[in-house]
Scaffold this motif. Sequence first.
Motif, PDB file in Angstrom:
ATOM      1  N   MET A   1       7.313  11.099 -47.116  1.00  0.00           N
ATOM      2  CA  MET A   1       8.121  11.101 -45.152  1.00  0.00           C
ATOM      3  C   MET A   1       7.004  11.963 -44.700  1.00  0.00           C
ATOM      4  O   MET A   1       7.641  13.269 -44.184  1.00  0.00           O
ATOM      5  CB  MET A   1       8.748  11.864 -46.028  1.00  0.00           C
ATOM      6  CG  MET A   1      10.119  11.263 -46.420  1.00  0.00           C
ATOM      7  SD  MET A   1      11.784  12.314 -46.037  1.00  0.00           S
ATOM      8  CE  MET A   1      13.108  11.217 -46.838  1.00  0.00           C
ATOM      9  N   PRO A   2       6.887  11.526 -44.013  1.00  0.00           N
ATOM     10  CA  PRO A   2       5.689  11.762 -42.494  1.00  0.00           C
ATOM     11  C   PRO A   2       6.030  12.215 -41.685  1.00  0.00           C
ATOM     12  O   PRO A   2       6.922  11.111 -41.227  1.00  0.00           O
ATOM     13  CB  PRO A   2       4.105  10.430 -42.469  1.00  0.00           C
ATOM     14  CG  PRO A   2       5.136   9.454 -42.944  1.00  0.00           C
ATOM     15  CD  PRO A   2       5.425   9.595 -44.145  1.00  0.00           C
TER      16      PRO A   2
ATOM     17  N   ALA B   1      -5.329  15.255 -54.500  1.00  0.00           N
ATOM     18  CA  ALA B   1      -5.027  14.693 -53.624  1.00  0.00           C
ATOM     19  C   ALA B   1      -3.054  14.468 -54.567  1.00  0.00           C
ATOM     20  O   ALA B   1      -2.645  14.317 -52.613  1.00  0.00           O
ATOM     21  CB  ALA B   1      -5.893  13.402 -53.361  1.00  0.00           C
ATOM     22  N   PHE B   2      -3.538  14.474 -55.123  1.00  0.00           N
ATOM     23  CA  PHE B   2      -1.643  14.317 -55.309  1.00  0.00           C
ATOM     24  C   PHE B   2      -1.170  15.824 -55.291  1.00  0.00           C
ATOM     25  O   PHE B   2      -0.236  15.880 -54.275  1.00  0.00           O
ATOM     26  CB  PHE B   2      -1.897  13.984 -56.783  1.00  0.00           C
ATOM     27  CG  PHE B   2       0.091  14.191 -56.638  1.00  0.00           C
ATOM     28  CD1 PHE B   2       0.949  12.864 -56.593  1.00  0.00           C
ATOM     29  CD2 PHE B   2      -0.387  15.108 -58.031  1.00  0.00           C
ATOM     30  CE1 PHE B   2       1.845  13.592 -56.843  1.00  0.00           C
ATOM     31  CE2 PHE B   2       1.820  15.325 -58.900  1.00  0.00           C
ATOM     32  CZ  PHE B   2       2.618  14.681 -57.998  1.00  0.00           C
ATOM     33  N   GLN B   3      -1.514  16.850 -55.887  1.00  0.00           N
ATOM     34  CA  GLN B   3      -1.341  18.050 -55.768  1.00  0.00           C
ATOM     35  C   GLN B   3      -0.868  18.213 -54.039  1.00  0.00           C
ATOM     36  O   GLN B   3      -0.172  18.660 -53.998  1.00  0.00           O
ATOM     37  CB  GLN B   3      -1.662  18.988 -56.083  1.00  0.00           C
ATOM     38  CG  GLN B   3      -1.138  20.543 -56.620  1.00  0.00           C
ATOM     39  CD  GLN B   3      -1.722  21.375 -57.135  1.00  0.00           C
ATOM     40  OE1 GLN B   3      -2.090  21.098 -58.535  1.00  0.00           O
ATOM     41  NE2 GLN B   3      -3.298  21.633 -57.193  1.00  0.00           N
TER      42      GLN B   3
ATOM     43  N   GLU C   1      14.553  16.893 -46.629  1.00  0.00           N
ATOM     44  CA  GLU C   1      15.249  16.475 -47.068  1.00  0.00           C
ATOM     45  C   GLU C   1      13.805  15.838 -47.530  1.00  0.00           C
ATOM     46  O   GLU C   1      12.897  15.955 -46.564  1.00  0.00           O
ATOM     47  CB  GLU C   1      16.523  14.895 -46.999  1.00  0.00           C
ATOM     48  CG  GLU C   1      17.858  15.030 -46.894  1.00  0.00           C
ATOM     49  CD  GLU C   1      18.564  14.490 -46.335  1.00  0.00           C
ATOM     50  OE1 GLU C   1      17.787  12.998 -46.365  1.00  0.00           O
ATOM     51  OE2 GLU C   1      19.410  14.413 -46.485  1.00  0.00           O
ATOM     52  N   PHE C   2      13.365  15.741 -49.276  1.00  0.00           N
ATOM     53  CA  PHE C   2      12.275  15.087 -49.707  1.00  0.00           C
ATOM     54  C   PHE C   2      11.825  13.781 -49.669  1.00  0.00           C
ATOM     55  O   PHE C   2      13.380  13.506 -50.519  1.00  0.00           O
ATOM     56  CB  PHE C   2      11.790  16.452 -50.403  1.00  0.00           C
ATOM     57  CG  PHE C   2      11.971  17.384 -50.372  1.00  0.00           C
ATOM     58  CD1 PHE C   2      10.781  18.508 -50.214  1.00  0.00           C
ATOM     59  CD2 PHE C   2      13.036  18.376 -50.347  1.00  0.00           C
ATOM     60  CE1 PHE C   2      10.599  19.435 -50.060  1.00  0.00           C
ATOM     61  CE2 PHE C   2      13.087  19.954 -50.261  1.00  0.00           C
ATOM     62  CZ  PHE C   2      11.793  20.987 -49.648  1.00  0.00           C
ATOM     63  N   SER C   3      11.134  12.970 -50.226  1.00  0.00           N
ATOM     64  CA  SER C   3      10.783  11.250 -51.315  1.00  0.00           C
ATOM     65  C   SER C   3       9.634  12.065 -52.200  1.00  0.00           C
ATOM     66  O   SER C   3       8.443  11.823 -51.258  1.00  0.00           O
ATOM     67  CB  SER C   3      11.425  10.865 -50.158  1.00  0.00           C
ATOM     68  OG  SER C   3      10.825   9.403 -50.711  1.00  0.00           O
TER      69      SER C   3
ATOM     70  N   ASP D   1       1.728  20.272 -49.475  1.00  0.00           N
ATOM     71  CA  ASP D   1       2.077  20.530 -48.319  1.00  0.00           C
ATOM     72  C   ASP D   1       3.142  20.038 -47.847  1.00  0.00           C
ATOM     73  O   ASP D   1       3.804  20.535 -46.927  1.00  0.00           O
ATOM     74  CB  ASP D   1       1.596  18.831 -47.592  1.00  0.00           C
ATOM     75  CG  ASP D   1      -0.011  19.143 -47.053  1.00  0.00           C
ATOM     76  OD1 ASP D   1      -0.513  20.641 -47.429  1.00  0.00           O
ATOM     77  OD2 ASP D   1      -1.180  18.143 -46.982  1.00  0.00           O
ATOM     78  N   THR D   2       4.008  19.099 -48.372  1.00  0.00           N
ATOM     79  CA  THR D   2       5.565  18.443 -48.103  1.00  0.00           C
ATOM     80  C   THR D   2       6.102  19.939 -48.402  1.00  0.00           C
ATOM     81  O   THR D   2       7.185  19.970 -47.923  1.00  0.00           O
ATOM     82  CB  THR D   2       5.968  17.409 -48.853  1.00  0.00           C
ATOM     83  OG1 THR D   2       4.783  16.492 -48.918  1.00  0.00           O
ATOM     84  CG2 THR D   2       7.265  17.502 -48.267  1.00  0.00           C
ATOM     85  N   LEU D   3       6.088  20.581 -49.659  1.00  0.00           N
ATOM     86  CA  LEU D   3       7.077  21.430 -50.173  1.00  0.00           C
ATOM     87  C   LEU D   3       6.714  22.637 -49.014  1.00  0.00           C
ATOM     88  O   LEU D   3       8.179  23.598 -48.581  1.00  0.00           O
ATOM     89  CB  LEU D   3       6.655  22.196 -51.298  1.00  0.00           C
ATOM     90  CG  LEU D   3       7.240  20.895 -52.324  1.00  0.00           C
ATOM     91  CD1 LEU D   3       6.696  21.073 -53.943  1.00  0.00           C
ATOM     92  CD2 LEU D   3       8.351  20.631 -52.758  1.00  0.00           C
ATOM     93  N   VAL D   4       6.006  23.079 -48.491  1.00  0.00           N
ATOM     94  CA  VAL D   4       5.492  24.209 -48.373  1.00  0.00           C
ATOM     95  C   VAL D   4       5.571  23.917 -45.960  1.00  0.00           C
ATOM     96  O   VAL D   4       6.995  24.571 -45.777  1.00  0.00           O
ATOM     97  CB  VAL D   4       3.655  24.801 -47.705  1.00  0.00           C
ATOM     98  CG1 VAL D   4       3.551  25.574 -46.349  1.00  0.00           C
ATOM     99  CG2 VAL D   4       3.740  25.090 -48.849  1.00  0.00           C
TER     100      VAL D   4
END
Length: 319
Positions: A175-176, A214-216, A182-184, A221-224
């Motif tokens: 979700m850039p 790369a995945f982590q 919300e998350f995806s 990034d998204t969670l933070v």
Amino acid sequence: MHAAFGGIVPELASRDHLKNGGPVLHAALDKAGVTLADVDGIAVTCRPGLSGALLVGVQLARGLAWATDKPVVGVDHLVGHLLAVFLSYPDLAPVPPPELPFVALLASGGHTALYRVDGLELSQVRELGATRDDAAGEAFDKVAKALGLGYPGGPVIDRLAKEGNPDAIPLARPMPSRATLEFSFSGLKTNVARWVEAHGRPGDDQTLRDICAAFQRRVVDTLVKKAMLAVRQEGVQTLVLGGGVAANRELRERAHAAGEKAGLRVVVPAFRACTDNAAMIAFAGLTRLARGEDDSDTLTTSPRTALETVTRKGRGRRG
Ligand code: KG4
Ligand code: ZN
């Protein structure tokens, strides 16, 4: 037991609960140096989850409560994760508990959501946004499966990512640039699966570490980013983490760093309090017992959380 299947097998889980309930109870009492007579009440996880496994625990708890004439309270598993941050351990330096209100990021194998927490009662917890598809931990598990790393995926990816280069393999960001809470994670998971399809499972250790890194990096990034957005939006001073994914080294470090930069307090549960544990259920149950609550006559299980949910799977926010 479940590792060979790459995920939890409900029937195996409930049979195993049935076998282990009694012995685990006795072992816990022994370890705590107490008998059932010393216990003031009984707390049991009653939701959300697989009813077969939940029912085994709930029936054991009800039986115990009936036999000992003590109150029994049902605890929502997610509330347990939210309150795990209040646990302290004799062998660890004490951490002052978070001050209310706070924003909590809960990221586990089954759920990923942000909550505003104004108090320890259910009605004082409000969901700000959740995942539309996979939970963060589920993404770790599915990516680990695609890479042939076994189950659960979080700890092994965490370990491999430490020595990987997160920029070596280009993966899309989940979700850039969307300013939503919300998350995806399913797109990112598919991205890794496609990479494996195209390149095959990494043949050398460094490539494996790089894809994990790369995945982590993208998940963290998204969670933070979203957690910080929620904190700003709610105008609170404290961010709390919880759930199995909060055991992730990079997430813990990055959340602390982001908090420091923004002048916020970030409180993370002890490692052992992040992944599923009974202490967090006992603590959440204690808050209910202390209010004089007792579910003796009404306790049942439910596949759904008792917390209000605003995010619809697949579609996003209600209304
Ligand atoms: O909270 P939890 O123990 O069980 C659920 O309620 O789901 O969370 C388990 C999830 C699994 O998906 C596991 O892969 C993930 O937490 N997990 C981690 C780490 N340790 C466990 N994810 C990332 N990094 C970790 N170190
Ligand atoms: Zn959990």
